[in-house]
Design a protein around this motif. Structure first.
Motif, short mmCIF file in Angstrom:
data_model
loop_
_atom_site.label_atom_id
_atom_site.label_comp_id
_atom_site.label_asym_id
_atom_site.label_seq_id
_atom_site.Cartn_x
_atom_site.Cartn_y
_atom_site.Cartn_z
N ASN A 67 0.83 -1.21 0.00
CA ASN A 67 0.00 0.00 0.00
C ASN A 67 0.86 1.26 0.00
O ASN A 67 0.59 2.22 -0.73
CB ASN A 67 -0.92 0.03 1.22
CG ASN A 67 -2.03 -1.00 1.18
OD1 ASN A 67 -2.53 -1.43 2.20
ND2 ASN A 67 -2.44 -1.43 -0.01
N SER A 70 2.56 1.86 -3.39
CA SER A 70 1.65 1.69 -4.53
C SER A 70 1.78 2.80 -5.57
O SER A 70 1.86 3.99 -5.23
CB SER A 70 0.22 1.61 -4.02
OG SER A 70 -0.70 1.62 -5.09
N PRO A 73 -3.96 1.86 -7.94
CA PRO A 73 -4.73 0.81 -7.25
C PRO A 73 -4.86 -0.49 -8.04
O PRO A 73 -5.08 -1.55 -7.44
CB PRO A 73 -6.10 1.45 -7.03
CG PRO A 73 -6.19 2.52 -8.06
CD PRO A 73 -4.80 3.03 -8.21
N GLU A 76 -1.57 -2.24 -7.51
CA GLU A 76 -1.54 -2.53 -6.08
C GLU A 76 -2.28 -3.84 -5.77
O GLU A 76 -1.76 -4.71 -5.05
CB GLU A 76 -2.18 -1.39 -5.31
CG GLU A 76 -2.28 -1.62 -3.80
CD GLU A 76 -3.05 -0.51 -3.11
OE1 GLU A 76 -2.40 0.38 -2.54
OE2 GLU A 76 -4.30 -0.53 -3.16
N LEU A 77 -3.47 -4.00 -6.33
CA LEU A 77 -4.25 -5.21 -6.08
C LEU A 77 -3.57 -6.45 -6.64
O LEU A 77 -3.60 -7.52 -6.03
CB LEU A 77 -5.66 -5.06 -6.66
CG LEU A 77 -6.60 -4.13 -5.89
CD1 LEU A 77 -7.90 -3.92 -6.66
CD2 LEU A 77 -6.90 -4.68 -4.50
N SER A 121 -8.08 -1.74 3.68
CA SER A 121 -7.17 -1.68 2.53
C SER A 121 -7.93 -1.48 1.22
O SER A 121 -7.56 -0.66 0.37
CB SER A 121 -6.33 -2.97 2.46
OG SER A 121 -5.52 -3.00 1.31
N SER A 125 -7.96 1.65 -1.48
CA SER A 125 -7.66 1.36 -2.88
C SER A 125 -8.75 1.91 -3.80
O SER A 125 -8.46 2.53 -4.84
CB SER A 125 -7.52 -0.15 -3.09
OG SER A 125 -7.32 -0.46 -4.45
#
Length: 205
Positions: A67, A70, A73, A76-77, A121, A125
């Motif tokens: 996170n 990042s 998003p 990030e995922l 989280s 995001s």
């Protein structure tokens, strides 16, 4: 010694199952007496609980690092997905299924802790995606983050997705893409398509 017991127990529990591994097995694997284990843990249930929440802590710390670093998003995922899969790659049995069946109270507490961590989280995001124009501005953040958590939990249910039919990485990859395609804008969709193509090219080479 306590940390060594936790580490070895995690290895054995994840490769053989919570139910199958005995305190004698752990002691023999470590070359110590069972008495030494009982000096730190009063019984196996306590050890299972400590190991379970230790794993959750490690995964939570990894998610926090992702996170913080990042870029966007979507990546990030995917980074979180790969981190979790790599961390659990040695798992030979379904810890979720075994906990639910043999240690239901621990399972229920774990679900609550997992939800608290993942919900926060996912919400962050989603908000980042909305602010950068990658996710639709009209999505209900509270609803979507809960829906995503529920889906991630559901695909690990081996009664619905038996391990003989579904590869773990395939399930996470497919569900993540399913989730993102439902909430991305055109800008986000283009980024997602470019990112997935780039990943496929990297894996092919």
């Amino acid at each position: 010694m306590k940390e060594k017991i936790i580490s070895k127990s995690e290895e054995l529990f994840f490769s053989l199952g919570f139910k199958s591994v005995t305190m004698d097995d752990i002691a023999n694997a470590m070359g110590i007496s069972k008495k030494t284990i009982y000096a730190h843990f009063s019984n196996k249930t306590e050890l299972v609980e400590v190991v379970t929440f230790s794993v959750l802590d490690h995964i939570s710390e990894g998610i926090d690092r992702i996170n913080a670093a990042s870029i966007n998003p979507i990546e990030e995922l995917y980074d979180i997905k790969m981190f979790v899969i790599n961390y659990l790659k040695s798992v030979k049995v379904s810890p979720q299924h075994q906990l639910k069946k043999y240690y239901p109270q621990i399972y229920e507490r774990l679900q609550i802790k997992q939800f608290e961590k993942m919900h926060s989280s996912f919400e962050n995001s989603l908000k980042m995606g909305m602010n950068t124009g990658l996710f639709r501005p009209d999505i209900d953040v509270n609803f979507i983050s809960r829906l995503y958590f529920n889906g991630v939990t559901a695909i690990r249910d081996i009664s619905v997705f038996p391990e003989s039919d579904f590869d773990k990485n395939y399930l996470f990859e497919s569900y993540l893409e399913y989730h993102l395609r439902a909430i991305t804008t055109l800008k986000g969709l283009n980024l997602l398509n470019n990112f997935t193509k780039s990943n496929l090219s990297s894996n092919a080479s």
